[in-house]
Every structure is written in C-alpha cells, then in structure tokens.
Design an enzyme around this catalytic site. Structure first.
Site, PDB file in Angstrom:
ATOM      1  N   SER A  63       0.794  -1.238   0.000  1.00 49.48           N
ATOM      2  CA  SER A  63       0.000   0.000   0.000  1.00 49.48           C
ATOM      3  C   SER A  63       0.820   1.278   0.000  1.00 49.48           C
ATOM      4  CB  SER A  63      -0.942   0.017   1.198  1.00 49.48           C
ATOM      5  OG  SER A  63      -2.056  -0.772   0.908  1.00 49.48           O
ATOM      6  N   LYS A  66       0.335   3.337  -2.984  1.00 49.49           N
ATOM      7  CA  LYS A  66      -0.848   4.194  -3.161  1.00 49.49           C
ATOM      8  C   LYS A  66      -0.480   5.677  -3.142  1.00 49.49           C
ATOM      9  CE  LYS A  66      -3.850   0.679  -1.055  1.00 49.49           C
ATOM     10  NZ  LYS A  66      -4.551   0.260   0.173  1.00 49.49           N
ATOM     11  N   TYR A 190      -3.866  -2.647 -10.296  1.00 49.29           N
ATOM     12  CA  TYR A 190      -3.710  -2.378  -8.858  1.00 49.29           C
ATOM     13  C   TYR A 190      -2.823  -3.434  -8.176  1.00 49.29           C
ATOM     14  CZ  TYR A 190      -5.060  -2.319  -3.905  1.00 49.29           C
ATOM     15  OH  TYR A 190      -5.031  -2.335  -2.539  1.00 49.29           O
ATOM     16  N   TYR A 238      -4.740   3.509   7.928  1.00 47.05           N
ATOM     17  CA  TYR A 238      -6.076   2.919   8.084  1.00 47.05           C
ATOM     18  C   TYR A 238      -6.700   3.359   9.396  1.00 47.05           C
ATOM     19  CZ  TYR A 238      -3.907   0.182   4.438  1.00 47.05           C
ATOM     20  OH  TYR A 238      -3.247  -0.178   3.310  1.00 47.05           O
ATOM     21  N   VAL A 256       0.980  -3.688   3.873  1.00 44.01           N
ATOM     22  CA  VAL A 256       0.929  -4.980   4.571  1.00 44.01           C
ATOM     23  C   VAL A 256       2.189  -5.812   4.362  1.00 44.01           C
ATOM     24  CG1 VAL A 256      -1.585  -5.233   4.711  1.00 44.01           C
ATOM     25  CG2 VAL A 256      -0.376  -6.104   2.708  1.00 44.01           C
TER      26      VAL A 256
HETATM   27  N1  GLU Z   1      -2.319  -5.256  -2.004  1.00 46.99           N
HETATM   28  C1  GLU Z   1      -2.884  -5.146  -0.677  1.00 46.99           C
HETATM   29  C2  GLU Z   1      -4.375  -5.379  -0.731  1.00 46.99           C
HETATM   30  O1  GLU Z   1      -5.010  -4.859  -1.585  1.00 46.99           O
HETATM   31  C3  GLU Z   1      -2.569  -3.803  -0.134  1.00 46.99           C
HETATM   32  C4  GLU Z   1      -3.026  -3.619   1.281  1.00 46.99           C
HETATM   33  C5  GLU Z   1      -2.002  -2.950   2.159  1.00 46.99           C
HETATM   34  O2  GLU Z   1      -0.803  -2.943   1.869  1.00 46.99           O
HETATM   35  O3  GLU Z   1      -2.393  -2.444   3.210  1.00 46.99           O
HETATM   36  O4  GLU Z   1      -4.932  -6.078   0.055  1.00 46.99           O
END
Ligand code: GLU
Length: 303
Positions: A63, A66, A190, A238, A256
């Site tokens: 993430s 992003k 994505y 988050y 993650v």
């Molecule tokens: N590729 C992960 C997902 O979509 C990213 C989530 C993250 O890194 O928090 O679940």
C-alpha cells in the site's frame, strides 16, 4: 544531532523486541517472509543517507504504492479526482466494504483499498494497464533516482488469485458507477502496483519529493506535496491513523508487506521495514521504530 547513533539504538531495540507482530498471510506469497527482518533508512535534507539492518533487501511495498499512484492521479486529473473519492479517515479496516454501501460507492479516502482501486481506475482511463504501470515505475524510479526497481510478478499473481475482497470492492463500486474500466482490468493494474519491490534505501530516497528536498520540486508541485502529506497523516495507517499521528506526529504510509514511508517535511525521508504487523495491519516494529525516531530527534509537524 547524531542520526546514525539514533538509528543504531533503534535497531538494537527492534532486535530485542519480544513481540514482532504477525506477517500478513492473506496474500500467500507474502506469508513466507522471514519475520525477523528489520531495516531502516533515512535520507536527510543535505542528501546524506543513514541505514541499518536489512535496508538493502527488497520487500513488497504494497500500500505504500498508493502514495505514488495518488501523485500520478492528481497530476493527471487534478481536483476532478475528488468527485470519485473522499478525503476523510475511514476508521475502518483497510479492506472494509461497510462504508461503500452507506456512501454509495464513493470510498472515504485514496489510501483504503477501495479508494486506491478508484485512483488506479482513474489514472488508467484511456491507457492500457502496461502503460500505466510503466508510467508509475518511471515515476518511482525518478523519485528514487534508481532504475533498479521492479514488480514482483509472483506476488502480483498470488494476489490476483486470492484477492476476493478486492474483487468484491471493485464490483461493488462498478455497480454504483464509480469504476470506469472492467474490474478485472483495474485490479490487474492495482495488484501489480502493490507488488512493486523496493529496499528501505530506495523507498527513503523515493520519498524525498514529499519532504520537499532540493531538486525534487519538478516532480510534484509544493502545494500538491502538502496535500499528499496531509492525507498520509490523516489516512495513511487505516484505522490506526489517529494513533500513528499521536505517537509519531509525522505523515506516513504503511503497507501490509511491513514497510512504512514517513516524511519529516524539510528534514528527512524515512523508510522502515519489519514484516510483522499489529492488529490494524501496520508494521508493529516499524511503527515503534519511527516513534522512537520522532522522540529522539524531536521531528514533528506539530512544532
Ligand atoms: N495489495 C494489498 C491489498 O489490496 C494492499 C493492502 C495494504 O498494503 O495495506 O490487500
């Protein structure tokens, strides 16, 4: 200030920590990562870089990508992006579907999964996924000043095979008219974006534009950098975002894979990696490490 000594003390504390959190296993390819890994790297405003531990081992940035996708999307769409995604903390898990029903398919912010999927969908419009990923990689490589940054195809495939929640989010948003491409296409882009691998040293350098470092203003304008930092501070962890802001006081974005990119505006760009996560899906030792760093250096956006 002796940043190298501070980093060494942080590494010792991490090594001695009895609880390293839990490695994410919902993406099978990530489940086998050694939970004992710990790396950290800091690029200072004067260009010096300090690193400890496994700072030269590549890991899945997940993430954290992003942030780069958002920078691209704002560059291409400007404020039109905000018609499709909000700018409020979600207070819910990164992959929650709950709010989408209530908010009629408009995700709360660009850093929860639903919001990031919309951002990717928006940048993708009119382009093939390969072109989007090429542009994103070019952006990240330019930001890091390093061409040796790649996508791990095994991780992307692993997530494509098991990403049922993300498929659910994408289809749900499509039902509300907030996805313009076929869900499989947007998610393909994505998942590959999340599967970018970087070392802590590369990730710290790639964050220099967010710290407003010299020579980086051409990449993203200063006013946009301020806005991305504001979103990182309020939404970058988050439903742990408030706690991170309270404990660390700096904008950050976690993934993650156990990585966190943290920005001390005007001072430093910081990357930390420890694969074990806390209950909110953020790197446990990584969060503790940047909390120690902020305490020892006094760096904070709150003065
Ligand atoms: N590729 C992960 C997902 O979509 C990213 C989530 C993250 O890194 O928090 O679940």
């Amino acid at each position: 200030m002796d940043v190298a000594a501070i980093l060494q003390a942080i590494e010792v504390a991490a090594k001695n920590s009895p609880d390293r959190g839990r490695v994410a296993d919902y993406i099978p390819e990530l489940a086998s990562i050694d939970p004992d890994r710990f790396g950290m790297s800091i690029v200072m405003a004067d260009g010096r870089q300090h690193s400890v531990g496994d700072a030269r081992l590549p890991f899945s940035i997940q993430s954290v990508s992003k942030v780069f996708a958002l920078a691209l999307a704002l560059g291409r769409l400007g404020d039109r992006l905000w018609q499709r995604v909000g700018r409020e903390p979600s207070g819910l898990a990164f992959n929650s579907i709950l709010q989408l029903e209530h908010d009629r398919g408009i995700p709360r912010n660009p850093f929860i999964n639903a919001g990031a999927i919309v951002v990717t969908d928006a940048v993708l419009a009119g382009y093939a996924p390969r072109e989007y990923l090429g542009e994103l990689l070019r952006f990240v490589r330019t930001a890091a000043g390093d061409d040796d940054i790649h996508i791990n195809q095994d991780v992307a495939r692993s997530e494509t095979e098991t990403g049922h929640r993300n498929f659910a989010l994408a289809h749900y948003m499509r039902a509300f008219g907030n996805l313009t491409n076929p869900p499989e296409m947007t998610l393909g882009a994505y998942f590959h974006q999340c599967a970018i691998e970087m070392t802590c040293e590369q990730l710290a350098r790639s964050g220099r534009f967010l710290a407003g470092m010299p020579g980086m203003a051409g990449l993203v304008s200063p006013s946009r950098v301020r806005r991305i930092n504001a979103l990182m501070l309020t939404c970058g962890h988050y439903d742990g975002s408030g706690d991170f802001a309270y404990r660390v006081g700096l904008p950050g974005k976690s993934g993650v894979g156990g990585g966190i990119l943290v920005i001390a505006p005007g001072r430093a760009s910081i990357a930390v990696w420890s694969p074990g996560l806390n209950s909110q899906g953020n790197s446990k030792l990584g969060t503790e490490a940047v909390e120690r760093l902020a305490k020892s250096t006094g760096w904070s956006v709150f003065g």
